[in-house]
Scaffold this motif. Structure first.
Motif, PDB file in Angstrom:
ATOM      1  N   PHE A 125      24.564  37.401  67.431  1.00  0.00           N
ATOM      2  CA  PHE A 125      25.681  37.017  66.563  1.00  0.00           C
ATOM      3  C   PHE A 125      26.809  36.326  67.324  1.00  0.00           C
ATOM      4  CE2 PHE A 125      23.554  40.183  63.963  1.00  0.00           C
ATOM      5  CZ  PHE A 125      23.643  39.633  62.696  1.00  0.00           C
ATOM      6  N   ASN A 132      23.389  31.613  64.426  1.00  0.00           N
ATOM      7  CA  ASN A 132      24.005  30.314  64.166  1.00  0.00           C
ATOM      8  C   ASN A 132      23.031  29.167  64.412  1.00  0.00           C
ATOM      9  OD1 ASN A 132      26.416  31.357  63.331  1.00  0.00           O
ATOM     10  ND2 ASN A 132      27.481  31.060  65.271  1.00  0.00           N
ATOM     11  N   GLY A 142      27.936  28.152  61.508  1.00  0.00           N
ATOM     12  CA  GLY A 142      28.351  29.544  61.440  1.00  0.00           C
ATOM     13  C   GLY A 142      29.468  29.870  62.409  1.00  0.00           C
ATOM     14  N   SER A 144      31.706  32.478  65.065  1.00  0.00           N
ATOM     15  CA  SER A 144      31.361  33.457  66.093  1.00  0.00           C
ATOM     16  C   SER A 144      31.552  34.827  65.472  1.00  0.00           C
ATOM     17  CB  SER A 144      32.256  33.286  67.326  1.00  0.00           C
ATOM     18  OG  SER A 144      31.919  34.253  68.301  1.00  0.00           O
ATOM     19  N   TRP A 145      30.458  35.379  64.995  1.00  0.00           N
ATOM     20  CA  TRP A 145      30.536  36.554  64.139  1.00  0.00           C
ATOM     21  C   TRP A 145      31.233  37.733  64.809  1.00  0.00           C
ATOM     22  CZ3 TRP A 145      28.804  35.540  59.290  1.00  0.00           C
ATOM     23  CH2 TRP A 145      27.956  34.436  59.139  1.00  0.00           C
ATOM     24  N   ASN A 148      35.212  37.221  65.332  1.00  0.00           N
ATOM     25  CA  ASN A 148      36.014  36.955  64.135  1.00  0.00           C
ATOM     26  C   ASN A 148      36.236  38.269  63.406  1.00  0.00           C
ATOM     27  OD1 ASN A 148      36.917  36.210  61.497  1.00  0.00           O
ATOM     28  ND2 ASN A 148      36.040  34.177  61.775  1.00  0.00           N
ATOM     29  N   TYR A 151      34.279  39.197  60.188  1.00  0.00           N
ATOM     30  CA  TYR A 151      32.841  39.441  60.180  1.00  0.00           C
ATOM     31  C   TYR A 151      32.368  40.461  61.212  1.00  0.00           C
ATOM     32  CZ  TYR A 151      33.272  34.863  57.915  1.00  0.00           C
ATOM     33  OH  TYR A 151      33.661  33.823  57.103  1.00  0.00           O
ATOM     34  N   SER A 152      33.188  40.754  62.202  1.00  0.00           N
ATOM     35  CA  SER A 152      32.717  41.575  63.333  1.00  0.00           C
ATOM     36  C   SER A 152      32.207  42.937  62.887  1.00  0.00           C
ATOM     37  CB  SER A 152      33.841  41.739  64.358  1.00  0.00           C
ATOM     38  OG  SER A 152      35.004  42.288  63.743  1.00  0.00           O
ATOM     39  N   TRP A 154      31.053  43.744  60.003  1.00  0.00           N
ATOM     40  CA  TRP A 154      29.845  43.594  59.193  1.00  0.00           C
ATOM     41  C   TRP A 154      28.598  43.430  60.065  1.00  0.00           C
ATOM     42  CZ3 TRP A 154      29.217  44.836  54.346  1.00  0.00           C
ATOM     43  CH2 TRP A 154      30.337  44.885  53.504  1.00  0.00           C
ATOM     44  N   THR A 155      28.752  42.870  61.262  1.00  0.00           N
ATOM     45  CA  THR A 155      27.591  42.789  62.157  1.00  0.00           C
ATOM     46  C   THR A 155      27.125  44.185  62.560  1.00  0.00           C
ATOM     47  OG1 THR A 155      28.952  42.620  64.161  1.00  0.00           O
ATOM     48  CG2 THR A 155      28.385  40.568  63.042  1.00  0.00           C
TER      49      THR A 155
END
Length: 291
Positions: A125, A132, A142, A144-145, A148, A151-152, A154-155
Motif C-alpha cells: 500500500f 497503485n 492511487g 500513498s495509502w 494518508n 486511508y491509513s 483502512w489498510t
C-alpha cells in the motif's frame, strides 16, 4: 491423603508455576505500579490515583488512541465475521478439495499478525506499491495509502479482514451441525435460499456468531503489530493509526513511564471486560440455543 494426592499436584506444578509466576504475579505487580511513578531506573513512587486522573482528564493522546481503536473494532470485526461466514457458506456446499481450501484460507490467520506480513502490507500500500501499480493499469492514480490519514487506518482494517481463517473454520464447523432435514422441509414449503439463510441458518448459527464476535473483538482491542510496523511505531500520519496498545507501548518503552503505562493497561482491561460483559448480558435477546 497427601500421599494419595501428591502425584496429581506434582503434575499440576508446572501449571501452578506458570499461573502464579507468569500470569497472576505480573498482573498484581502491574496493578500496584499503576498507582506509582516508575521509570525502571528508580524505585516506584506512590502517587495514588494521579495516573488514572491524568488518563481521563489531561491526556489528549489517550482520547485519540481510543477513537482510532474503537473505529478499528467497530468496522474490522463485523466485516471480518461477514466475510468469514460468506466463505464458510461457500465451502459448506461440499466442493471437491475442501481440506485444501480450508488450509489455504486458514493460512492468513496464522501469518497475519507477523512482522513479515505487516512489512509486506506496508509495501503493497505504499505510494509506489503493488496496489497503485494495479490501479495504474486502469488509468487510476492511487494515493500513498499508508501515509494518508484518510486511508491509513483502512489498510489495517483490510489486513484484519484478510485474517478471516480462524472464524471461518469455526463457522464451517457450526454449519455442519445444522440438520439438513430442516432445509429439506423448508424447500418443500417453497422457501427461497435467502429465506432459509435468515430463518434457519443464521438463527441456529447465533451461538457460533456470538463466540466469534467476542473472541474477535478482544483480539481487535489487542491489535498491535500491524500498526507498529506500518506506522514505524509512531501511530502516524496524524495519529490515524495510533492504536491503544501502540500508545501504551510508547509510554512504557519509549518514555519509560511504566507506572502510567500500567494504568493504561488496566483501563484497557476494564474496557475489554465491559464489552465482553455487555455482550453476554445482551446475548439472551439474540443468541438461540437448542433449548
Amino acid at each position: 491423603m497427601w500421599t494419595r494426592d501428591a502425584p496429581g499436584y506434582l503434575f499440576l506444578l508446572p501449571w501452578f508455576i506458570g499461573f502464579f509466576g507468569l500470569t497472576l504475579g505480573p498482573m498484581l505487580t502491574s496493578l500496584y505500579l499503576s498507582f506509582t511513578d516508575f521509570d525502571l531506573l528508580t524505585s516506584p513512587n506512590w502517587v495514588g490515583m494521579d495516573n488514572y486522573t491524568r488518563i481521563f482528564t489531561a491526556d489528549p493522546k489517550f482520547a485519540a488512541s481510543m477513537r482510532v481503536t474503537f473505529f478499528f473494532v467497530i468496522f474490522s470485526v463485523p466485516l471480518k465475521l461477514a466475510f468469514a461466514l460468506a466463505v464458510a457458506l461457500l465451502l459448506n456446499r461440499g466442493m471437491r478439495g475442501l481440506p485444501l481450501y480450508r488450509a489455504v484460507f486458514y493460512l492468513p490467520s496464522l501469518l497475519g499478525a507477523s512482522v513479515a506480513i505487516a512489512v509486506l502490507w506496508r509495501q503493497l500500500f505504499a505510494g509506489d506499491g503493488v496496489v497503485n501499480d494495479f490501479l495504474a493499469i486502469f488509468g487510476i492514480e492511487g494515493p500513498s495509502w499508508i501515509s494518508n490519514p484518510r486511508y491509513s487506518l483502512w489498510t489495517l482494517i483490510v489486513l484484519s479482514i484478510w485474517q478471516f481463517g480462524s472464524p471461518m473454520i469455526i463457522f464451517l464447523a457450526g454449519l455442519r451441525q445444522i440438520p439438513q432435514d430442516m432445509y429439506e422441509a423448508a424447500s418443500l414449503d417453497g422457501a427461497s435460499k435467502s429465506r432459509m439463510f435468515w430463518k434457519i441458518t443464521l438463527p441456529l448459527l447465533t451461538p457460533v456468531v456470538f463466540f466469534n464476535a467476542v473472541i474477535q473483538t478482544i483480539d481487535a482491542f489487542k491489535s498491535f503489530t500491524p500498526a507498529f510496523i506500518i506506522s514505524g511505531g509512531t501511530g502516524n500520519p496524524i495519529n490515524s493509526t495510533l492504536f491503544y496498545t501502540l500508545y501504551l507501548y510508547q509510554e512504557a518503552f519509549g518514555f519509560f513511564r511504566m507506572g502510567y503505562a500500567s494504568a493504561l493497561a488496566w483501563v484497557l482491561l476494564a474496557i475489554v471486560a465491559a464489552f465482553t460483559g455487555f455482550s453476554f448480558l445482551t446475548s439472551k435477546y439474540w443468541v438461540h440455543y437448542d433449548e
